[in-house]
Write an enzyme that holds these catalytic residues in place. Structure first.
Site, mmCIF file in Angstrom:
data_model
loop_
_atom_site.group_PDB
_atom_site.id
_atom_site.type_symbol
_atom_site.label_atom_id
_atom_site.label_comp_id
_atom_site.label_asym_id
_atom_site.label_seq_id
_atom_site.Cartn_x
_atom_site.Cartn_y
_atom_site.Cartn_z
ATOM 1 C CD GLU A 161 -1.584 -2.463 1.514
ATOM 2 O OE1 GLU A 161 -2.244 -3.428 1.100
ATOM 3 O OE2 GLU A 161 -0.555 -2.603 2.231
ATOM 4 C CG ASP A 197 8.717 -21.020 5.655
ATOM 5 O OD1 ASP A 197 9.940 -20.778 5.629
ATOM 6 O OD2 ASP A 197 8.113 -21.401 6.678
ATOM 7 C CG HIS A 230 3.520 -12.530 0.727
ATOM 8 N ND1 HIS A 230 2.428 -12.014 0.083
ATOM 9 C CD2 HIS A 230 3.794 -11.679 1.747
ATOM 10 C CE1 HIS A 230 2.049 -10.896 0.682
ATOM 11 N NE2 HIS A 230 2.870 -10.665 1.691
#
Length: 156
Positions: free
Chosen positions: A61, A88, A91
């Site tokens: 954002e 992990d 992302h």
């Protein structure tokens, strides 16, 4: 880069306004980045009236917040602070790439410099080392970069 490297003298600037966007995710790190930047700006004579701080949920954002601050035409520079710690899943890569590309696009397309204050680290210790530890204070460095970029923009 060594923390003992010579630093550029900070320019003396009048009548400037700085906008800061801070991601609330990993707030123990991002708020320390914010505080380091505010310390530098106050040391340079800016008051709280010269600085606006806004909070967003996470790092992704930050680009949206910076874009809106630029569109407001109220700031001489915008600083974004976030911290992404590798996990992990992929992302980490997506978030880091998104923010990097967003800030790069804003800097290429806009007249207001956006200072990249996103820590992208493997673990929390690496983040701590960058908020006053052995790797300096990246919040302070971001504020210094903002002042230099304002000076640059005014001189071109």
């Amino acid at each position: 880069m060594s923390t003992n490297a010579p630093r550029l003298n900070l320019p003396k600037l009048d009548n400037i306004r700085i906008g800061i966007a801070v991601a609330s995710w990993n707030s123990e790190i991002t708020y320390a980045l914010r505080d380091g930047a505010l310390d530098v700006l106050h040391e340079q004579g800016l008051t709280d009236k010269d600085i606006d701080v806004f909070y967003v949920p996470g790092a992704v954002e930050l680009t949206f917040a910076a874009s809106h601050m630029i569109e407001a035409s109220a700031y001489d520079a915008v600083i974004v602070f976030g911290c992404v710690i590798r996990g992990d899943t992929p992302h980490f890569d997506y978030v880091c790439q998104s923010v990097t590309q967003g800030v790069t696009a804003l800097n290429a397309d806009c007249d207001t410099p956006v200072i990249f204050g996103l820590l992208t680290v493997e673990n929390e210790l690496q983040a701590i080392e960058r908020i006053g530890g052995c790797h300096g204070h990246k919040g302070r460095e971001a504020a210094e970069a903002a002042l230099h970029m304002i000076d640059f923009a005014r001189s071109v």
